[in-house]
Design a protein around this motif. Structure first.
Motif, short mmCIF file in Angstrom:
data_model
loop_
_atom_site.label_atom_id
_atom_site.label_comp_id
_atom_site.label_asym_id
_atom_site.label_seq_id
_atom_site.Cartn_x
_atom_site.Cartn_y
_atom_site.Cartn_z
N GLY A 280 -38.90 19.18 15.65
CA GLY A 280 -38.60 17.92 14.97
C GLY A 280 -37.70 18.16 13.79
N VAL A 281 -36.58 17.45 13.74
CA VAL A 281 -35.58 17.69 12.70
C VAL A 281 -36.16 17.50 11.30
N ARG A 282 -37.02 16.52 11.12
CA ARG A 282 -37.62 16.30 9.80
C ARG A 282 -38.49 17.47 9.36
N ASN A 283 -38.94 18.27 10.31
CA ASN A 283 -39.80 19.41 9.98
C ASN A 283 -39.04 20.71 9.81
N TYR A 284 -37.72 20.68 9.92
CA TYR A 284 -36.95 21.90 9.74
C TYR A 284 -37.21 22.58 8.39
N PRO A 285 -37.26 21.83 7.27
CA PRO A 285 -37.51 22.51 5.99
C PRO A 285 -38.80 23.33 6.00
N SER A 286 -39.89 22.73 6.45
CA SER A 286 -41.16 23.47 6.45
C SER A 286 -41.14 24.58 7.50
N TYR A 287 -40.42 24.35 8.62
CA TYR A 287 -40.35 25.36 9.66
C TYR A 287 -39.65 26.62 9.17
N PHE A 288 -38.48 26.46 8.56
CA PHE A 288 -37.75 27.63 8.10
C PHE A 288 -38.38 28.23 6.84
N GLU A 289 -39.03 27.41 6.03
CA GLU A 289 -39.77 27.96 4.90
C GLU A 289 -40.94 28.81 5.38
N PHE A 290 -41.60 28.36 6.45
CA PHE A 290 -42.69 29.15 7.01
C PHE A 290 -42.17 30.50 7.50
N ILE A 291 -41.06 30.47 8.24
CA ILE A 291 -40.51 31.72 8.76
C ILE A 291 -40.14 32.66 7.61
N ARG A 292 -39.50 32.12 6.57
CA ARG A 292 -39.14 32.96 5.43
C ARG A 292 -40.37 33.59 4.80
N SER A 293 -41.46 32.81 4.75
CA SER A 293 -42.69 33.34 4.13
C SER A 293 -43.31 34.46 4.95
N ARG A 294 -42.99 34.55 6.23
CA ARG A 294 -43.56 35.60 7.07
C ARG A 294 -42.66 36.82 7.16
N LEU A 295 -41.46 36.74 6.64
CA LEU A 295 -40.54 37.88 6.64
C LEU A 295 -40.69 38.71 5.38
N ARG A 296 -40.56 40.00 5.53
CA ARG A 296 -40.46 40.87 4.35
C ARG A 296 -39.07 40.71 3.76
N PRO A 297 -38.86 41.05 2.47
CA PRO A 297 -37.50 41.07 1.92
C PRO A 297 -36.61 42.01 2.74
N GLY A 298 -35.47 41.49 3.16
CA GLY A 298 -34.58 42.26 4.03
C GLY A 298 -34.82 42.00 5.50
N GLY A 299 -35.87 41.24 5.82
CA GLY A 299 -36.17 40.92 7.20
C GLY A 299 -35.19 39.90 7.77
N ARG A 300 -35.09 39.86 9.09
CA ARG A 300 -34.10 39.01 9.76
C ARG A 300 -34.76 37.95 10.64
N LEU A 301 -34.06 36.82 10.80
CA LEU A 301 -34.44 35.76 11.72
C LEU A 301 -33.30 35.52 12.70
N LEU A 302 -33.64 35.41 13.99
CA LEU A 302 -32.68 34.97 15.00
C LEU A 302 -33.21 33.67 15.58
N ASN A 303 -32.50 32.56 15.35
CA ASN A 303 -32.87 31.25 15.89
C ASN A 303 -31.93 30.90 17.04
N HIS A 304 -32.50 30.68 18.21
CA HIS A 304 -31.74 30.44 19.45
C HIS A 304 -32.22 29.10 19.99
N CYS A 305 -31.35 28.09 20.03
CA CYS A 305 -31.82 26.78 20.50
C CYS A 305 -30.67 25.91 21.01
N ILE A 306 -31.06 24.89 21.78
CA ILE A 306 -30.10 23.90 22.27
C ILE A 306 -29.73 22.99 21.11
#
Length: 429
Positions: A280-306
């Motif tokens: 859900g587009v409205r939930n993108y802020p919390s979604y990417f904030e959640f992912i950032r919170s689970r990454l260590r400093p220097g960690g990477r995210l790969l987002n693959h989507c339509i």
């Protein structure tokens, strides 16, 4: 010719009035009428009055889908597992005229007002959005679980037949048009691993892991410890059995869980392959904030989507929403990148793989055709037809640049701004 309020017309006459530029296919109907070239390679046959009621009470793709799925509308000249050529012709050559309201009313009356009573929808159809409130607020954990189960808990055997041995239901990456589907899916996982810079001993979180293809590839080929989560119980059960069969249970796991319930942190990398469409587009802020919170400093995210080719907000079509991805939402890569940046992630690279998804869908369609009888025995003809239409239509959407597939790579920089990336990319291919 002007219709009177009591004049009866045939279905063929109604079609002619709505398509003044001509009908590019042959259409016949149960009332004995016909329209279009007699030698047309494609013939649509409206078999029943119920089919006419579907078309009149849900104009557009939803009504056509209902009549087709229920067997009230036959298509001759194309295999139901891959109606690509039919849909390409219809999407490129159909030109409907929207008559003035008074004329439209006369046409409907001429066909019979009794056809305006909606028949029950096919059992494959999900509830309309306004009735989904009983499942929870849109994109709540409860409602997301129902939506995912509607699409993914069809039958693991059905998915094995359609997706092939990789059991991968996301866009593959083709080195050439004649690359096999299995090789292209392996390359997709490897490309994600290379972009994430995975190394032995690292920890990976794979959100929306499906049947665990990414988890297994990363653990087997790159020596990482990988955790995957999926809202589909059937996917999780299949994935865990395959993990154990391949001897990867000591470093790979797929849980039946909402990603929001993952409590572990400090991951070196997060992969999100084909999940953002369901968030859900409205939930993108919390979604990417959640992912950032689970990454260590220097960690990477790969987002693959339509994605869409633009960033304007609009709903998916009725067919996709009711039959394929309930509550699914798409937006453009620009919106995704913006939300990732606003969540504190540094975007390092992005690419569009839309042509690759068209090739992927063509491969799945070939599999459905090759295993049609077994697929029908497994899930029923109506559901198999839904998949044939959905995959052929989606293939056209990618080919026509109506939808795209983007991979966006980002990093959680450390306090000093270090991203952990080298000066130049290290993932050829």
């Amino acid at each position: 010719m002007t219709l009177t309020t009591t004049e009866q017309i045939t279905i063929g006459e109604a079609v002619t009035r709505l398509m003044p530029d001509g009908v590019p296919f042959r259409m016949t109907a149960y009332d004995g009428s016909a329209v279009g070239p007699e030698d047309a390679p494609i013939v649509l046959h409206l078999r029943t009055q119920r089919g006419l009621a579907y078309l009149l009470t849900a104009p557009g793709d939803l009504g056509v889908a209902r009549a087709y799925v229920m067997g009230d509308l036959d298509v001759e000249g194309a295999h139901p597992g891959d109606p690509y050529e039919v849909m390409r012709m219809l999407m490129s050559r159909l030109r409907f005229r929207v008559p003035p309201p008074a004329e439209l009313l006369r046409i409907v009356r001429g066909l019979g007002l009794n056809n305006l009573k909606p028949p029950p929808p096919p059992p494959q159809e999900h509830l309309p959005r306004w009735r989904r409130v009983l499942e929870g607020m849109r994109h709540s954990k409860e409602r997301d679980a129902v939506a995912i189960q509607h699409h993914y808990d069809v039958s693991n055997r059905f998915y094995e037949l359609v997706l092939g041995p990789s059991m991968t239901y996301t866009c593959a990456v083709f080195g050439a048009e004649d690359t096999s589907l299995e090789d292209a899916q392996a390359e997709k996982y490897d490309l994600v691993c290379r972009k994430l810079g995975l190394r032995p001993g690292q920890r990976l979180l794979d959100i929306g892991s499906g049947w665990g293809g990414m988890v297994r590839h990363a653990a087997r080929e790159y020596g990482v410890t990988a955790l995957g989560v999926t809202l589909s119980r059937q996917q999780a059960l299949w994935a865990q059995r395959e993990i154990e069969r391949q001897g990867l249970a000591d470093r790979a796991e797929v849980r039946h869980s909402d990603y929001r319930d993952v409590v572990e942190g400090g991951f070196d990398a997060v992969s999100s392959i084909g999940l953002t469409e369901h968030v859900g587009v409205r939930n993108y802020p919390s979604y990417f904030e959640f992912i950032r919170s689970r990454l260590r400093p220097g960690g990477r995210l790969l987002n693959h989507c339509i994605t869409r080719p633009d960033n304007r907000a609009r709903d998916t079509g009725a067919f996709i929403d009711r039959y394929v991805f309930p509550d699914g939402e798409l937006t453009g890569s620009g919106r995704i990148i913006t939300e990732m940046q606003d969540a504190g992630l540094e975007v390092r690279h992005e690419e569009n793989l839309r042509e690759h998804y068209a090739l992927t869908l063509a491969g799945w369609s070939r599999n459905l055709v090759a295993h049609w009888d077994e697929c029908v025995a497994e899930v029923g003809e109506g559901t198999a037809k839904v998949w044939g239409v959905y995959m052929a239509g989606s293939r056209l959407g990618f080919e026509r640049n109506e939808i795209q597939l983007h991979q966006v790579l980002a990093s959680r920089t450390d306090a000093a701004g270090n991203s952990g990336f080298p000066l130049r990319p290290t993932w050829p291919g």
